[in-house]
Design a protein around this motif. Structure first.
Motif, short mmCIF file in Angstrom:
data_model
loop_
_atom_site.label_atom_id
_atom_site.label_comp_id
_atom_site.label_asym_id
_atom_site.label_seq_id
_atom_site.Cartn_x
_atom_site.Cartn_y
_atom_site.Cartn_z
N TRP A 137 0.83 -1.21 0.00
CA TRP A 137 0.00 0.00 0.00
C TRP A 137 0.86 1.25 0.00
O TRP A 137 0.59 2.21 -0.74
CB TRP A 137 -0.92 0.01 1.22
CG TRP A 137 -1.83 -1.15 1.39
CD1 TRP A 137 -1.81 -2.09 2.37
CD2 TRP A 137 -2.95 -1.50 0.55
NE1 TRP A 137 -2.82 -3.01 2.21
CE2 TRP A 137 -3.54 -2.67 1.10
CE3 TRP A 137 -3.51 -0.94 -0.60
CZ2 TRP A 137 -4.67 -3.28 0.54
CZ3 TRP A 137 -4.62 -1.55 -1.16
CH2 TRP A 137 -5.18 -2.69 -0.60
N THR A 164 -10.12 1.19 5.01
CA THR A 164 -9.64 2.42 5.65
C THR A 164 -9.56 2.23 7.16
O THR A 164 -8.54 2.55 7.79
CB THR A 164 -10.58 3.59 5.33
OG1 THR A 164 -10.60 3.81 3.91
CG2 THR A 164 -10.13 4.87 6.03
N LEU A 167 -6.68 -0.36 8.11
CA LEU A 167 -5.33 0.17 7.96
C LEU A 167 -5.07 1.29 8.96
O LEU A 167 -3.96 1.42 9.49
CB LEU A 167 -5.12 0.67 6.53
CG LEU A 167 -5.07 -0.42 5.46
CD1 LEU A 167 -5.00 0.20 4.06
CD2 LEU A 167 -3.87 -1.34 5.67
N GLN A 168 -6.09 2.08 9.24
CA GLN A 168 -5.93 3.15 10.23
C GLN A 168 -5.70 2.57 11.62
O GLN A 168 -4.85 3.04 12.38
CB GLN A 168 -7.17 4.05 10.22
CG GLN A 168 -7.02 5.31 11.08
CD GLN A 168 -7.34 5.06 12.55
OE1 GLN A 168 -8.19 4.23 12.87
NE2 GLN A 168 -6.65 5.78 13.43
N LYS A 170 -4.32 -0.19 12.25
CA LYS A 170 -3.00 -0.85 12.26
C LYS A 170 -1.86 0.16 12.32
O LYS A 170 -0.89 -0.02 13.06
CB LYS A 170 -2.89 -1.71 10.99
CG LYS A 170 -1.58 -2.47 10.82
CD LYS A 170 -1.69 -3.39 9.61
CE LYS A 170 -0.38 -4.12 9.32
NZ LYS A 170 0.62 -3.25 8.67
N ASP A 171 -1.96 1.24 11.54
CA ASP A 171 -0.82 2.15 11.38
C ASP A 171 -1.14 3.63 11.57
O ASP A 171 -0.30 4.48 11.28
CB ASP A 171 -0.22 1.97 9.97
CG ASP A 171 0.33 0.57 9.76
OD1 ASP A 171 0.99 0.05 10.68
OD2 ASP A 171 0.09 -0.01 8.69
N SER A 230 1.26 -7.10 3.63
CA SER A 230 0.99 -6.52 4.95
C SER A 230 -0.46 -6.73 5.36
O SER A 230 -0.81 -6.56 6.53
CB SER A 230 1.32 -5.03 4.95
OG SER A 230 0.56 -4.35 3.95
N THR A 232 -4.92 -7.17 3.92
CA THR A 232 -6.05 -6.49 3.29
C THR A 232 -7.33 -6.94 3.99
O THR A 232 -7.28 -7.65 5.00
CB THR A 232 -6.11 -6.79 1.78
OG1 THR A 232 -7.12 -5.95 1.18
CG2 THR A 232 -6.40 -8.25 1.50
N LEU A 292 -6.68 -8.65 7.41
CA LEU A 292 -6.62 -7.78 8.57
C LEU A 292 -7.90 -7.92 9.38
O LEU A 292 -8.99 -8.04 8.81
CB LEU A 292 -6.45 -6.33 8.13
CG LEU A 292 -5.15 -6.00 7.38
CD1 LEU A 292 -5.19 -4.57 6.87
CD2 LEU A 292 -3.94 -6.21 8.29
#
Length: 316
Positions: A137, A164, A167-168, A170-171, A230, A232, A292
């Motif tokens: 990503w 969104t 991923l938010q 996670k990071d 990583s 999805t 994820l």
């Protein structure tokens, strides 16, 4: 009198046959060609006609709401599992476990819904764009992709919203800030994000629904799909029977048909992942992807706040 009695008996028999073969109505999110094939296959097996309304999940929900005083849909197939959660909470669904759901993994079914198939989100990249093939990503924040990335609007796409949020969680927001700084644009729903890439105006979609691009690639289009190592998210497409249905037995048989060998092969032919783990498909399957975690209740509980922050990042 005897003739009259025979006529009455014949009429009753015809009415019973007509009732037994009454139409069912199915509302389905895309792909449109899939629901047409499933409807035709079911009718060929049972003799029961299927009335189909195919549209985006949003348009389907609007239609169901507009028909609240006189609902007609028997079976609903949504592109978002959140629909099944919401309708179960409202008490609108019939509990049913299809005998053909035995090979469907537990996380893709419950008492009132079962997946028809599953899509995943990935990077849809145009190999003719002159950009290097991305692997992660974060690659789309690099200078090589300056002003060349589109993102489906998470306010319009449930799958994009879940990516969104995942991923938010996670990071943080740094990845999205990097995308915004690199000129990525929020381009509407899934098709609006993909079309500029397919046409060569942009290089990549961040968070594309995979089956559309995989099908286009199979037809020779200049498009590839990358699933970052990583992680999805996946988007199971739940099937549900509505409790106001007057044709619940036939609705159950429709669910059975979709989960049959024939039905699941039709699902796989559209480049969706079949719900049944024992049906093969010419594409990466769940076991080959890093998924994820998404706590749907928590994620959708703060949907407005997440979308507001996303909007701030992209100046919306």
């Amino acid at each position: 009198m005897r003739a009259f009695s025979l006529a009455l008996a014949l009429g009753a028999s015809l009415l019973a046959t007509s009732a037994a073969l009454a139409d069912i109505t199915v509302y389905s999110a895309g792909p449109g060609g899939l629901i047409d094939k499933l409807a035709a296959g079911y009718t060929a097996k049972t003799g029961v006609k299927v009335n189909v309304f195919q549209a985006t999940t949003g348009k389907i929900m609007a239609r169901i709401e507009s028909e609240a005083a006189n609902p007609v849909v028997d079976v609903l197939i949504s592109a978002s599992w959140d629909t099944a959660t919401d309708f179960a909470r409202r008490g609108w669904l019939v509990a049913y476990t299809s005998p053909n759901a035995e090979k469907v993994p537990a996380f893709l079914k419950n008492d009132t819904a079962v997946a028809q198939g599953i899509s995943a989100l990935g990077i849809a990249w145009n190999p003719a764009s002159g950009t290097p093939k991305p692997a992660e990503w974060a690659d789309l924040t690099k200078p090589e992709y300056k002003d060349l990335v589109t993102i489906p609007d998470p306010a319009q796409s449930g799958a994009s919203f879940e990516l969104t949020a995942a991923l938010q969680a996670k990071d943080g927001w740094e990845l999205f800030k990097g995308l915004a700084a690199n000129g990525a644009i929020v381009a509407g729903a899934n098709a609006e994000a993909l079309n500029p890439v397919m046409q060569g105006a942009k290089a990549a979609v961040f968070g594309a629904v995979d089956y559309i691009s995989l099908a286009a690639k199979a037809k020779g289009e200049s498009i590839d799909v990358i699933f970052p190592a990583s992680g999805t998210v996946i988007a199971p497409r739940p099937m549900m029977i509505l409790n106001w249905s007057k044709q619940q037995d036939d609705a159950k048989k429709f669910i059975d048909y979709v989960l049959s060998d024939e039905g699941q092969k039709a699902v796989a032919a559209t480049y969706l992942m079949p719900a049944r783990a024992d049906v093969k498909a010419n594409r990466p399957l769940i076991s080959e992807l890093k998924i994820l975690p998404v706590d749907a209740a928590a994620v959708y509980g703060k949907r407005d706040a997440t979308l507001a922050e996303f909007g701030k990042v992209f100046g919306k």
